[in-house]
Design an enzyme around this catalytic site. Structure first.
Site, short mmCIF file in Angstrom:
data_model
loop_
_atom_site.label_atom_id
_atom_site.label_comp_id
_atom_site.label_asym_id
_atom_site.label_seq_id
_atom_site.Cartn_x
_atom_site.Cartn_y
_atom_site.Cartn_z
N ASP A 9 0.85 -1.19 0.00
CA ASP A 9 0.00 0.00 0.00
C ASP A 9 0.89 1.25 0.00
O ASP A 9 1.87 1.30 -0.76
CB ASP A 9 -0.95 -0.04 1.20
CG ASP A 9 -2.10 0.94 1.10
OD1 ASP A 9 -3.11 0.59 0.45
OD2 ASP A 9 -2.00 2.04 1.65
N TYR A 13 -3.48 11.08 1.06
CA TYR A 13 -3.94 10.86 -0.31
C TYR A 13 -3.87 12.16 -1.12
O TYR A 13 -3.41 12.18 -2.26
CB TYR A 13 -5.37 10.32 -0.32
CG TYR A 13 -5.44 8.84 -0.03
CD1 TYR A 13 -5.52 7.92 -1.07
CD2 TYR A 13 -5.40 8.36 1.28
CE1 TYR A 13 -5.58 6.56 -0.81
CE2 TYR A 13 -5.46 7.01 1.54
CZ TYR A 13 -5.54 6.11 0.50
OH TYR A 13 -5.58 4.76 0.76
N HIS A 65 -4.95 -7.85 0.27
CA HIS A 65 -4.23 -6.58 0.40
C HIS A 65 -3.49 -6.44 1.74
O HIS A 65 -2.39 -5.91 1.78
CB HIS A 65 -5.24 -5.44 0.24
CG HIS A 65 -4.62 -4.09 0.22
ND1 HIS A 65 -3.80 -3.66 -0.80
CD2 HIS A 65 -4.69 -3.05 1.11
CE1 HIS A 65 -3.39 -2.42 -0.54
NE2 HIS A 65 -3.92 -2.04 0.60
#
Length: 469
Positions: free
Chosen positions: A239, A388, A445
């Site tokens: 990630d 982000y 993930h």
């Protein structure tokens, strides 16, 4: 001159077929030599380290570089406030038979909230978190939290420093199950593990200024390793942790002995385009294995539409994180729904079809809620979401780190339920020295959290290859 004339005469005496063979061989040899020379001349590029100051106010003349012990704490008042907020939660009724297709199913959410309110023991989990040594140190104006786990014994063992970096919406806690596995004796090898919290996540202080992206985090973590006395070390990331550790390897490749990733992507190019167009029909022509084909195709269904269905949160956080964060920072149940929905679909997309999102198939509620509590008690959800926006500002193609190759020895591990699959043949466009590439039989993930033994085993085999053990 006589030798040259002899070669001319010999070539003239060949028939047309054999002349073509000779010419073809010469051309092939020439291309091979050009490629070899190109590879030899390929210079290792690096990203400038740069500098930054993320503390409040102006940068002082000097900074305290001391490393201080830290302990996770709680109080009766903190727990009382949590319980009162859970008790006052307003729920919306789910649509009939909607499972997790519309997001976190509120019927199951009530069950999670009830467990959190009446059975979950945060004080017990705090004690569990403190079983490993925690520290903080100030770098570029902000307190950086990390755990530092040394092997129980290192007599006659090669001790290798390894940094593990988490992503969103995870935390350093994701690695707790693999820490005892890594710090064991593996036929003469063991690990000294450093797990930091990304600034703005958990117990690391949030940046006070705009612009803190993965490059800034990479520089801070390089400074952390230097401060701890490590001149060379291994890195592991998935990630955002993948992006940060790649940046670390691009900034100081001489310090990174090996880079292990469980989430990775390739650079766009002709090879990728050709693979998408003909890979399902003629995989051997574009370097795809049968397993690559199984995971990639149908391409647009698995790699375009599925991503669009699951990345709405990303668009929100990359544009207006502070607005979206208000609600989940104020409501613990809202925070749980927002984060745990990711632990459902990012573990397995098919879990959307289950009324409970399949959450307890891979995780315990205690583990999931412990991760939630790290966000809740630190009030770090908004600052974590800002990461982000900082990383997706402008056009991604203009980011030098995404256009630059990675030159350090790299180990790639492909879990079948990861959000996107990147074949080895694609990864070679970006990673120039792939030492290992592993297809995992299961896992998604949150690999270290879901499949700790599979995860740890691959890290160990990768390092052993490089250490020649």
């Amino acid at each position: 001159m006589q030798r040259v004339q002899f070669l001319k005469d010999s070539f003239t005496g060949l028939d047309a077929f054999h002349k073509q063979i000779v010419i073809g061989t010469g051309v092939a040899t020439g291309i091979a030599l050009v490629y070899i020379l190109h590879r030899r001349r390929q210079k290792v590029q690096t990203i400038p380290l740069g500098e930054g100051w993320w503390g409040a106010g102006d940068k002082p003349r000097s900074e305290d570089e001391s490393i201080n012990s830290f302990e996770v704490q709680t109080s009766d008042d903190e727990i009382k406030d949590l319980h009162e907020r859970i008790d006052k939660t307003r729920y919306a009724d789910p649509l009939e038979n909607s499972t997790f297709q519309y997001g976190f199913n509120s019927t199951y959410l009530k069950s999670v909230a009830s467990y959190w309110r009446h059975e979950f023991d945060w004080k017990k989990q705090v004690a569990m978190l403190n079983k490993y040594p925690h520290f903080k140190t100030k770098i570029e104006g902000i307190d950086v939290h990390f755990i530092h786990v040394r092997p129980t014994t290192h007599k006659n063992l090669k001790v290798v420093p390894l940094m593990l970096v988490h992503g969103w919406p995870g935390s350093f806690f994701e690695f707790y199950k693999i820490l005892p596995l890594l710090t064991e004796n593996h036929n003469g090898l063991t690990f000294e593990v450093i797990c930091p919290s990304i600034p703005g996540y958990g117990f690391s202080e949030a940046p006070h200024k705009q612009g803190f992206n993965s490059l800034a985090a990479a520089r801070i973590f390089l400074k952390l390793m230097e401060r701890l006395g490590f001149s060379q070390f291994y890195l592991q990331g998935g990630d955002f942790g993948s992006l940060i550790t790649i940046n670390m390897a691009q900034m100081k490749p001489q310090c990174v002995k090996g880079l292990h990733l469980n989430m990775f992507s390739s650079r766009r190019g002709l090879k990728v385009m050709m693979s998408i167009l003909i890979g399902s029909y003629l995989p051997f022509l574009v370097g795809l294995s049968r397993e690559d084909v199984r995971r990639l195709f149908p391409f647009f269904e698995k790699n375009v539409w599925e991503i669009l269905r699951e990345t709405g949160y990303m668009h929100i956080q990359a544009t207006k994180p502070d607005t979206a964060g208000c609600g989940v920072n104020d409501s613990p149940v809202g925070l749980a729904a927002y984060i745990l929905e990711k632990f459902s679909t990012a573990t397995n997309m098919e879990y959307r079809n289950l009324a409970d999102g399949g959450l307890e198939r891979k995780f315990s509620l205690d583990d999931l809620l412990t991760n939630i509590m790290i966000y809740w008690t630190t009030g770090s959800i908004v600052s974590s979401m800002r990461f982000y926006k900082e990383n997706f500002k402008g056009y991604l193609d203009k980011r030098v780190d995404l256009r630059m190759k990675v030159f350090v020895p790299t180990g790639l591990v492909a879990f079948p339920m990861e959000l996107m699959h990147c074949p080895k043949s694609w990864a070679q466009n970006r990673f120039t020295n792939i030492v290992s590439y592993t297809f995992m039989p299961r896992g998604g993930h949150f690999a270290a959290f879901e499949e700790p033994r599979l995860f740890a085993t691959d890290v160990i085999q990768f390092v052993k290859k490089l250490e020649k053990l």
